[in-house]
Design a protein around this motif. Sequence first.
Motif, PDB file in Angstrom:
ATOM      1  N   GLU A  25      16.477   1.123   3.500  1.00  0.00           N
ATOM      2  CA  GLU A  25      17.517   0.070   3.475  1.00  0.00           C
ATOM      3  C   GLU A  25      17.994  -0.191   2.044  1.00  0.00           C
ATOM      4  O   GLU A  25      19.178  -0.456   1.812  1.00  0.00           O
ATOM      5  N   VAL A  26      17.044  -0.107   1.082  1.00  0.00           N
ATOM      6  CA  VAL A  26      17.416  -0.303  -0.335  1.00  0.00           C
ATOM      7  C   VAL A  26      18.417   0.791  -0.733  1.00  0.00           C
ATOM      8  O   VAL A  26      19.445   0.511  -1.368  1.00  0.00           O
ATOM      9  N   ALA A  27      18.135   2.023  -0.328  1.00  0.00           N
ATOM     10  CA  ALA A  27      19.027   3.145  -0.677  1.00  0.00           C
ATOM     11  C   ALA A  27      20.421   2.931  -0.084  1.00  0.00           C
ATOM     12  O   ALA A  27      21.428   3.273  -0.703  1.00  0.00           O
ATOM     13  N   GLU A  28      20.471   2.339   1.105  1.00  0.00           N
ATOM     14  CA  GLU A  28      21.780   2.067   1.722  1.00  0.00           C
ATOM     15  C   GLU A  28      22.532   0.979   0.969  1.00  0.00           C
ATOM     16  O   GLU A  28      23.738   1.060   0.752  1.00  0.00           O
ATOM     17  N   LEU A  29      21.762  -0.074   0.561  1.00  0.00           N
ATOM     18  CA  LEU A  29      22.393  -1.190  -0.153  1.00  0.00           C
ATOM     19  C   LEU A  29      22.855  -0.780  -1.547  1.00  0.00           C
ATOM     20  O   LEU A  29      23.874  -1.234  -2.035  1.00  0.00           O
ATOM     21  N   HIS A  30      22.043   0.068  -2.209  1.00  0.00           N
ATOM     22  CA  HIS A  30      22.352   0.448  -3.590  1.00  0.00           C
ATOM     23  C   HIS A  30      22.031   1.937  -3.783  1.00  0.00           C
ATOM     24  O   HIS A  30      20.931   2.306  -4.213  1.00  0.00           O
ATOM     25  N   PRO A  31      22.983   2.820  -3.468  1.00  0.00           N
ATOM     26  CA  PRO A  31      22.714   4.265  -3.483  1.00  0.00           C
ATOM     27  C   PRO A  31      22.264   4.802  -4.834  1.00  0.00           C
ATOM     28  O   PRO A  31      21.709   5.904  -4.901  1.00  0.00           O
ATOM     29  N   LEU A  32      22.472   4.060  -5.937  1.00  0.00           N
ATOM     30  CA  LEU A  32      22.086   4.595  -7.255  1.00  0.00           C
ATOM     31  C   LEU A  32      20.609   4.360  -7.582  1.00  0.00           C
ATOM     32  O   LEU A  32      20.104   4.863  -8.579  1.00  0.00           O
ATOM     33  N   ILE A  33      19.915   3.576  -6.735  1.00  0.00           N
ATOM     34  CA  ILE A  33      18.493   3.321  -7.016  1.00  0.00           C
ATOM     35  C   ILE A  33      17.647   4.487  -6.507  1.00  0.00           C
ATOM     36  O   ILE A  33      17.805   4.926  -5.361  1.00  0.00           O
ATOM     37  N   ASP A  34      16.742   4.954  -7.382  1.00  0.00           N
ATOM     38  CA  ASP A  34      15.792   5.998  -6.967  1.00  0.00           C
ATOM     39  C   ASP A  34      14.659   5.294  -6.215  1.00  0.00           C
ATOM     40  O   ASP A  34      13.875   4.550  -6.813  1.00  0.00           O
ATOM     41  N   THR A  35      14.589   5.508  -4.920  1.00  0.00           N
ATOM     42  CA  THR A  35      13.623   4.777  -4.086  1.00  0.00           C
ATOM     43  C   THR A  35      12.325   5.569  -3.868  1.00  0.00           C
ATOM     44  O   THR A  35      11.473   5.138  -3.081  1.00  0.00           O
ATOM     45  N   THR A  36      12.170   6.682  -4.577  1.00  0.00           N
ATOM     46  CA  THR A  36      11.010   7.561  -4.339  1.00  0.00           C
ATOM     47  C   THR A  36       9.680   6.824  -4.404  1.00  0.00           C
ATOM     48  O   THR A  36       8.840   6.981  -3.532  1.00  0.00           O
ATOM     49  N   ASN A  37       9.487   6.026  -5.451  1.00  0.00           N
ATOM     50  CA  ASN A  37       8.165   5.414  -5.647  1.00  0.00           C
ATOM     51  C   ASN A  37       8.113   3.923  -5.349  1.00  0.00           C
ATOM     52  O   ASN A  37       7.261   3.216  -5.867  1.00  0.00           O
ATOM     53  N   PHE A  96      32.425 -16.986 -10.508  1.00  0.00           N
ATOM     54  CA  PHE A  96      31.231 -16.657  -9.723  1.00  0.00           C
ATOM     55  C   PHE A  96      31.502 -15.434  -8.851  1.00  0.00           C
ATOM     56  O   PHE A  96      32.491 -15.376  -8.134  1.00  0.00           O
ATOM     57  N   HIS A  97      30.598 -14.440  -8.960  1.00  0.00           N
ATOM     58  CA  HIS A  97      30.687 -13.267  -8.081  1.00  0.00           C
ATOM     59  C   HIS A  97      29.374 -13.147  -7.339  1.00  0.00           C
ATOM     60  O   HIS A  97      28.308 -13.077  -7.962  1.00  0.00           O
ATOM     61  N   GLN A  98      29.467 -13.114  -6.015  1.00  0.00           N
ATOM     62  CA  GLN A  98      28.251 -13.028  -5.194  1.00  0.00           C
ATOM     63  C   GLN A  98      27.952 -11.557  -4.913  1.00  0.00           C
ATOM     64  O   GLN A  98      28.574 -10.943  -4.052  1.00  0.00           O
ATOM     65  N   THR A  99      27.016 -11.017  -5.674  1.00  0.00           N
ATOM     66  CA  THR A  99      26.721  -9.579  -5.576  1.00  0.00           C
ATOM     67  C   THR A  99      25.497  -9.288  -4.726  1.00  0.00           C
ATOM     68  O   THR A  99      25.297  -8.177  -4.258  1.00  0.00           O
ATOM     69  N   GLY A 100      24.636 -10.304  -4.559  1.00  0.00           N
ATOM     70  CA  GLY A 100      23.335 -10.086  -3.947  1.00  0.00           C
ATOM     71  C   GLY A 100      22.360  -9.572  -5.000  1.00  0.00           C
ATOM     72  O   GLY A 100      22.786  -9.067  -6.051  1.00  0.00           O
ATOM     73  N   GLY A 101      21.067  -9.733  -4.750  1.00  0.00           N
ATOM     74  CA  GLY A 101      20.066  -9.282  -5.716  1.00  0.00           C
ATOM     75  C   GLY A 101      18.916  -8.563  -5.022  1.00  0.00           C
ATOM     76  O   GLY A 101      18.565  -8.897  -3.882  1.00  0.00           O
ATOM     77  N   LEU A 102      18.358  -7.568  -5.706  1.00  0.00           N
ATOM     78  CA  LEU A 102      17.203  -6.827  -5.171  1.00  0.00           C
ATOM     79  C   LEU A 102      16.048  -6.912  -6.157  1.00  0.00           C
ATOM     80  O   LEU A 102      16.248  -6.711  -7.352  1.00  0.00           O
ATOM     81  N   ARG A 103      14.856  -7.226  -5.670  1.00  0.00           N
ATOM     82  CA  ARG A 103      13.637  -7.166  -6.496  1.00  0.00           C
ATOM     83  C   ARG A 103      12.760  -6.073  -5.904  1.00  0.00           C
ATOM     84  O   ARG A 103      12.315  -6.194  -4.743  1.00  0.00           O
ATOM     85  N   LEU A 104      12.551  -5.001  -6.657  1.00  0.00           N
ATOM     86  CA  LEU A 104      11.842  -3.853  -6.094  1.00  0.00           C
ATOM     87  C   LEU A 104      10.333  -4.076  -6.100  1.00  0.00           C
ATOM     88  O   LEU A 104       9.789  -4.638  -7.056  1.00  0.00           O
ATOM     89  N   ALA A 105       9.658  -3.635  -5.044  1.00  0.00           N
ATOM     90  CA  ALA A 105       8.196  -3.712  -4.983  1.00  0.00           C
ATOM     91  C   ALA A 105       7.628  -2.358  -5.390  1.00  0.00           C
ATOM     92  O   ALA A 105       7.835  -1.353  -4.690  1.00  0.00           O
TER      93      ALA A 105
END
Length: 182
Positions: free
Chosen positions: A123-135, A84-93
């Motif tokens: 905050e999403v960009a801080e948590l996961h810098p590879l996500i494009d948060t533009t839209n 088990f690896h606890q990575t956390g999860g993000l669901r984008l809106a």
Amino acid sequence: MKADVQVAVIGGGIVGASVLYWLAKMGWTDSVLMEHRELTSGSTWHSAGNTTYFGPYPSMTRLFAGSIRSYLQAEEESAQSVSFHQTGGLRLAATERELRLFHDYKPQYAELGIPLHVRTPEEVAELHPLIDTTNIFGAAHTPTDGHVDPVGATHALVKAACNLGASAESINLHQISIILPF
Ligand SMILES: Cc1cc2nc3c(=O)[nH]c(=O)nc-3n(C[C@H](O)[C@H](O)[C@H](O)COP(=O)(O)OP(=O)(O)OC[C@H]3O[C@@H](n4cnc5c(N)ncnc54)[C@H](O)[C@@H]3O)c2cc1C
């Protein structure tokens, strides 16, 4: 192989393994798991093994939480790692409506004692810098999400059930007949 059992569970994927485990935990140890190839030879072995708490209904989240608890409990009882690896999860809106829904979910998660945060795009960009948060409008963040090795989890459940007295057999169903007690 036993000729007379209380329950015969057919198929040694994650479902059969979980059924055998919970039957044994409930005291139904006169149960046998029958697998015609080897454990996890179906679709379980190549599942991603994600363990998320994120679901839109409390009943779903409760079920997810129960699965994660079962894997970790079986690991402890069987000494078989589930990795088990606890990575956390993000669901984008992708819409404002989705973001509002994420906010609406918060009370039900609080009631279940499961952390869920609604994050801004920054905050999403801080948590996961590879996500494009533009839209995006934000995200639901479930920090206790993770993943397991599905093969390890199946073996842990079966091993823990067998430790309690249940059994697992490699079997060709064409060679046996099953008599149901109706
Ligand atoms: C940790 C985890 C996370 C998952 N997350 C997701 C997810 O996010 N989304 C999603 O859609 N799915 C998810 N899955 C589900 C996964 O993709 C599969 O759907 C699931 O593992 C299938 O399990 P199963 O036990 O029903 O079937 P299988 O793994 O296919 O097992 C069936 C077994 O039955 C045996 N069998 C078949 N016929 C016979 C017979 N006649 N006699 C004896 N044995 C027989 C086969 O050999 C096989 O071993 C997840 C699974 C796990 C373990």
